[in-house]
Design an enzyme around this catalytic site. Sequence first.
Site, PDB file in Angstrom:
ATOM      1  N   LYS A 168       0.863  -1.076  -0.285  1.00 28.88           N
ATOM      2  CA  LYS A 168       0.125   0.214   0.071  1.00 28.88           C
ATOM      3  C   LYS A 168       1.023   1.507  -0.031  1.00 28.88           C
ATOM      4  O   LYS A 168       2.065   1.328  -0.108  1.00 28.88           O
ATOM      5  CB  LYS A 168      -0.977   0.231   1.303  1.00 28.88           C
ATOM      6  CG  LYS A 168      -1.827   1.108   1.052  1.00 28.88           C
ATOM      7  CD  LYS A 168      -3.470   0.076   0.849  1.00 28.88           C
ATOM      8  CE  LYS A 168      -4.562   1.167   0.925  1.00 28.88           C
ATOM      9  NZ  LYS A 168      -5.750  -0.109   0.012  1.00 28.88           N
ATOM     10  N   GLY A 215     -18.629   8.040   0.053  1.00 26.59           N
ATOM     11  CA  GLY A 215     -17.473   8.135  -0.513  1.00 26.59           C
ATOM     12  C   GLY A 215     -17.854   7.308  -2.488  1.00 26.59           C
ATOM     13  O   GLY A 215     -18.837   6.816  -2.047  1.00 26.59           O
ATOM     14  N   GLY A 257     -19.879   7.246   6.106  1.00 27.30           N
ATOM     15  CA  GLY A 257     -18.591   7.375   4.351  1.00 27.30           C
ATOM     16  C   GLY A 257     -19.513   6.841   2.706  1.00 27.30           C
ATOM     17  O   GLY A 257     -19.535   6.038   2.827  1.00 27.30           O
ATOM     18  N   VAL A 279     -16.911   4.144  -2.439  1.00 29.80           N
ATOM     19  CA  VAL A 279     -17.364   3.084  -2.419  1.00 29.80           C
ATOM     20  C   VAL A 279     -18.989   2.959  -1.539  1.00 29.80           C
ATOM     21  O   VAL A 279     -20.041   2.249  -2.127  1.00 29.80           O
ATOM     22  CB  VAL A 279     -17.152   2.455  -1.035  1.00 29.80           C
ATOM     23  CG1 VAL A 279     -16.907   0.777  -1.136  1.00 29.80           C
ATOM     24  CG2 VAL A 279     -15.081   1.954  -1.694  1.00 29.80           C
TER      25      VAL A 279
HETATM   26  N1  LIG Z   1     -12.384   2.310  -3.399  1.00 36.57           N
HETATM   27  C1  LIG Z   1     -12.401   0.937  -2.754  1.00 36.57           C
HETATM   28  O1  LIG Z   1     -12.482   0.407  -3.902  1.00 36.57           O
HETATM   29  C2  LIG Z   1     -12.036   0.020  -1.632  1.00 36.57           C
HETATM   30  C3  LIG Z   1     -11.536  -1.135  -1.976  1.00 36.57           C
HETATM   31  C4  LIG Z   1     -11.773  -1.388  -0.744  1.00 36.57           C
HETATM   32  C5  LIG Z   1     -11.612  -0.725   0.846  1.00 36.57           C
HETATM   33  N2  LIG Z   1     -11.347   0.349   0.015  1.00 36.57           N
HETATM   34  C6  LIG Z   1     -11.398   0.957   1.617  1.00 36.57           C
HETATM   35  O2  LIG Z   1     -12.735   1.439   2.198  1.00 36.57           O
HETATM   36  C7  LIG Z   1     -13.315   3.165   2.578  1.00 36.57           C
HETATM   37  C8  LIG Z   1     -13.803   4.043   1.514  1.00 36.57           C
HETATM   38  O3  LIG Z   1     -13.259   4.431  -0.001  1.00 36.57           O
HETATM   39  P1  LIG Z   1     -13.593   4.876  -0.719  1.00 36.57           P
HETATM   40  O4  LIG Z   1     -12.074   4.824  -2.503  1.00 36.57           O
HETATM   41  O5  LIG Z   1     -15.116   5.335  -1.188  1.00 36.57           O
HETATM   42  O6  LIG Z   1     -13.141   6.524  -0.173  1.00 36.57           O
HETATM   43  P2  LIG Z   1     -13.403   8.120  -0.338  1.00 36.57           P
HETATM   44  O7  LIG Z   1     -12.598   8.825  -0.185  1.00 36.57           O
HETATM   45  O8  LIG Z   1     -14.373   8.121  -2.276  1.00 36.57           O
HETATM   46  O9  LIG Z   1     -14.767   8.078   0.191  1.00 36.57           O
HETATM   47  C9  LIG Z   1     -14.571   7.927   1.707  1.00 36.57           C
HETATM   48  C10 LIG Z   1     -15.473   9.160   2.431  1.00 36.57           C
HETATM   49  O10 LIG Z   1     -15.579   8.911   3.470  1.00 36.57           O
HETATM   50  C11 LIG Z   1     -16.067   9.966   4.241  1.00 36.57           C
HETATM   51  N3  LIG Z   1     -15.124  11.001   5.942  1.00 36.57           N
HETATM   52  C12 LIG Z   1     -13.729  10.566   5.843  1.00 36.57           C
HETATM   53  N4  LIG Z   1     -13.913  10.859   7.258  1.00 36.57           N
HETATM   54  C13 LIG Z   1     -15.108  10.705   8.045  1.00 36.57           C
HETATM   55  C14 LIG Z   1     -15.772  10.464   9.156  1.00 36.57           C
HETATM   56  N5  LIG Z   1     -14.645  10.621   9.819  1.00 36.57           N
HETATM   57  N6  LIG Z   1     -16.868  10.509   9.373  1.00 36.57           N
HETATM   58  C15 LIG Z   1     -17.502  10.336   8.076  1.00 36.57           C
HETATM   59  N7  LIG Z   1     -17.232  10.117   6.887  1.00 36.57           N
HETATM   60  C16 LIG Z   1     -16.019  10.454   6.595  1.00 36.57           C
HETATM   61  C17 LIG Z   1     -15.135  10.819   3.197  1.00 36.57           C
HETATM   62  O11 LIG Z   1     -15.354  12.276   3.609  1.00 36.57           O
HETATM   63  C18 LIG Z   1     -15.480  10.559   2.042  1.00 36.57           C
HETATM   64  O12 LIG Z   1     -16.999  10.774   1.150  1.00 36.57           O
HETATM   65  C19 LIG Z   1     -11.453   3.471   2.379  1.00 36.57           C
HETATM   66  O13 LIG Z   1     -10.927   2.782   3.365  1.00 36.57           O
HETATM   67  C20 LIG Z   1     -10.558   2.822   1.909  1.00 36.57           C
HETATM   68  O14 LIG Z   1      -9.189   2.305   2.027  1.00 36.57           O
HETATM   69  C21 LIG Z   1     -11.776   1.266  -0.667  1.00 36.57           C
END
Ligand SMILES: NC(=O)c1ccc[n+]([C@@H]2O[C@H](COP(=O)([O-])OP(=O)(O)OC[C@H]3O[C@@H](n4cnc5c(N)ncnc54)[C@H](O)[C@@H]3O)[C@@H](O)[C@H]2O)c1
Length: 367
Positions: free
Chosen positions: A94, A196, A194, A198
Amino acid sequence: MVSDIISAKDLHKVDPVFGQLSFDNHEQVVFCNDKDTGLKAIIGIHNTVLGPALGGTRMWQYANEWEALNDVLRLSRGMTYKSAITGLNLGGGKAVIIGDAKTQKTPELMKKFGEFVHSLSGRYITAEDVGMETADMDLVREVTPYVTGISESKGGAGNPSPITAYGVFMGMKAAAKYKFGSDILEDKTIFVQGIGHVGESLVEHLVDEGANVFIADINQERLEEVRSKYGVTIYGGSDIYSEPMDIYAPCALGATINDDTINKLQAKVIAGAANNQLATEEKHGKILQEKGIVYAPDFLINAGGIINVYAELEGYDKKEIMRKTENIYNTTLEILDNAEKNNITTNHAALNIAQNRIEERKNENSN
Ligand SMILES: NC(=O)c1ccc[n+]([C@@H]2O[C@H](COP(=O)([O-])OP(=O)(O)OC[C@H]3O[C@@H](n4cnc5c(N)ncnc54)[C@H](O)[C@@H]3O)[C@@H](O)[C@H]2O)c1
């Protein structure tokens, strides 16, 4: 400015890398710095027994470098076990870039980061994580082939987030089946923290199934956007953990299940996308077990994204991606059963399977 030089007698107090609590025999940790672009990044390669270390790059404004290092060590370790349990021939790695993705991310910085990735000759392969877009990976692709998650128009598998969300949905359904006797989520009260890439996709699946969905995020604009798109409820309270709910879906950052939150938790099931949801795996996993809260291990149910990007390396198709992702349902049920039979935490049960696979491969390789 020249940083302070630590006197030799104080050095033993520091143990900055190998002595970090989250250091888990990582094979390699690479610090990347570029003055011109402002790049400050850390690449963590945890284990390459099963294959090259693949894992996304996170850009985040960490409070300090310790936090960034801690994050990359924890995240890269999680990737090792995620790929192992999913049956992929990949190791765990990572990267984190220290900075604000909204204001400090530039094409030059992304390309410079790509050059550092390239310098590792394929031991580490990158992809998206928090703060990254498919377009950023396209930029990295201009300087190195060791990147996945690039646009479909450029020969990639595209944004992995919808597949990640689908896998989380599958894992959540399996956990619901285990806890409630049915995997139908209709009328279940589900908090998605959250929303975002996902989180939003997960909300869509949950709404389609008729769940009663609450959303929380630090980004007000996103909340309004997702509410108007799916007709879900924005959580208006100040302490999500104390709210009565059926399912808590952490989809923001990690370690939300910690000493402060665990005793307040009202959820019956925890199933979300965030990596490293348990602040301390064994301790917090055990408390969840004692409280009868079913925890679907994060690194198992959020593997859809890695399955999707792996397809770019192996050249398999969308149907196979969906089949492998759907199988998260069966694996989750097996692990929940296994944990109960052996009276261990669900996280521990999942780790056992992943670690055994790595050990077996290590033995094969040494014969
Ligand atoms: N994108 C993927 O395919 C993937 C795969 C495996 C794991 N993940 C994990 O899933 C999680 C989300 O990934 P993503 O790609 O959607 O990220 P992203 O950046 O698109 O979304 C994250 C969201 O969380 C919000 N956020 C941050 N801190 C917060 C808090 N304290 N309280 C509430 N909301 C908060 C942000 O404003 C954002 O909207 C991460 O932990 C990431 O490591 C993602």
